[in-house]
Scaffold this active site. Structure first.
Site, PDB file in Angstrom:
ATOM      1  N   SER A 103       0.576  -1.007   0.019  1.00 21.75           N
ATOM      2  CA  SER A 103       0.120   0.129   0.130  1.00 21.75           C
ATOM      3  C   SER A 103       0.891   0.941   0.102  1.00 21.75           C
ATOM      4  O   SER A 103       1.727   1.788   0.350  1.00 21.75           O
ATOM      5  CB  SER A 103      -0.712   0.291   1.248  1.00 21.75           C
ATOM      6  OG  SER A 103      -1.369   1.510   0.989  1.00 21.75           O
ATOM      7  N   TYR A 157      -1.696  -0.560  10.561  1.00 15.38           N
ATOM      8  CA  TYR A 157      -1.894  -1.027   8.983  1.00 15.38           C
ATOM      9  C   TYR A 157      -1.014  -0.444   8.311  1.00 15.38           C
ATOM     10  O   TYR A 157      -0.255  -1.590   7.081  1.00 15.38           O
ATOM     11  CB  TYR A 157      -2.785  -0.049   8.533  1.00 15.38           C
ATOM     12  CG  TYR A 157      -3.444   0.131   6.909  1.00 15.38           C
ATOM     13  CD1 TYR A 157      -4.201  -1.043   5.941  1.00 15.38           C
ATOM     14  CD2 TYR A 157      -3.060   0.883   5.876  1.00 15.38           C
ATOM     15  CE1 TYR A 157      -4.353  -1.454   4.958  1.00 15.38           C
ATOM     16  CE2 TYR A 157      -2.956   0.152   4.564  1.00 15.38           C
ATOM     17  CZ  TYR A 157      -3.893  -0.832   4.135  1.00 15.38           C
ATOM     18  OH  TYR A 157      -4.439  -0.860   2.726  1.00 15.38           O
TER      19      TYR A 157
END
Length: 251
Positions: free
Chosen positions: A132, A145
């Site tokens: 990501s 995350y």
């Protein structure tokens, strides 16, 4: 017919990549722990096999690869796409929440790749790990995350360095903001405007645009590409330094 195993394939980027690879003549083993949604999506597609497994569980990962090899006889590509998101302040991120993210986003990538190595040696196949943009540039509320995705990028390099001698290529893709149903449901207009201002292409990406890059990395067209992270983010990473308001606007 080549076979790809895609985790987190019941929706989003995983589902879009499934459709792209199938259109290119692949058979896709669709893996997801959401068995009802997986069965629904698999039933409407040809050249796919539904495999309901939780990739954070080592025993289920072993069973997943064993089943894939039993049914297909080969694995030519593994796409480690399954992931969970958990956004919140550092102080409010309990260890249980931290572990929940790491169990899937990081441990799952490690476990699936490790289990698939014998098959990938035989096929001289490819691994694509989905990271990501949050693993490349820090932002608020993403301590678990973002850290998990940063670790995936480094894990990708470790895997590429060690597995290259067997002809196995390992790369990662770092999506930027993607126009998913979930994102559009929770992003306010202010958030949407802020993302548009910060992204040089002035828009969100689509799931299919991410999937096309994943499919390329799985293919022979990327035969000399390994150990790389490709940001598919409309230029979002490039704007990490500087204020979007200072950008020159088109006349």
């Amino acid at each position: 017919m080549k076979t790809a195993v895609i985790t987190g394939a019941a929706r989003g980027i995983g589902l879009a990549t499934t459709d792209i690879l199938c259109a290119q003549g692949w058979h896709v083993v669709m893996v997801d722990r959401d068995a009802p949604e997986l069965a629904l999506e698999a039933a409407s597609r040809s050249n796919v096999t539904a495999a309901a497994f939780d990739i954070s569980d080592p025993e289920q990962v072993e069973a997943m690869i064993t089943d894939a090899m039993a049914s297909r006889g080969q694995i030519d590509a593994l796409v480690n796409n399954a992931g969970v998101a958990d956004f919140g302040p550092i102080e409010a991120t309990t260890f249980a929440r931290w572990r929940r993210v790491m169990d899937t986003n990081l441990d799952g990538v490690f476990l699936c790749t490790q289990a698939a190595i014998p098959a990938l040696k035989d096929s001289r196949g490819a691994v694509v790990n989905i990271a990501s943009i949050s693993g490349l540039r820090a932002s608020t509320l993403r301590v678990a995350y973002g850290t998990s995705k940063a670790a995936v990028i480094h894990l990708t390099q470790q895997q590429a360095a060690e597995l290259g001698e067997f002809g196995i290529r390992v790369n990662s893709v770092a999506p930027g903001p993607v126009r998913t149903k979930l994102a559009m449901a929770v992003h306010t207009q202010d958030i949407i405007n802020a993302y548009h201002d910060a992204i040089p292409l002035n828009r969100y990406g689509s799931e299919a645009e991410i999937g096309q890059v994943i499919a390329f990395l799985c293919s022979e067209q990327a035969s000399f590409v390994t150990g790389q992270n490709i940001s598919v983010d409309g230029g979002f990473e490039s704007t990490g330094i500087g204020l979007p308001s200072l950008r020159v606007k088109p006349q």
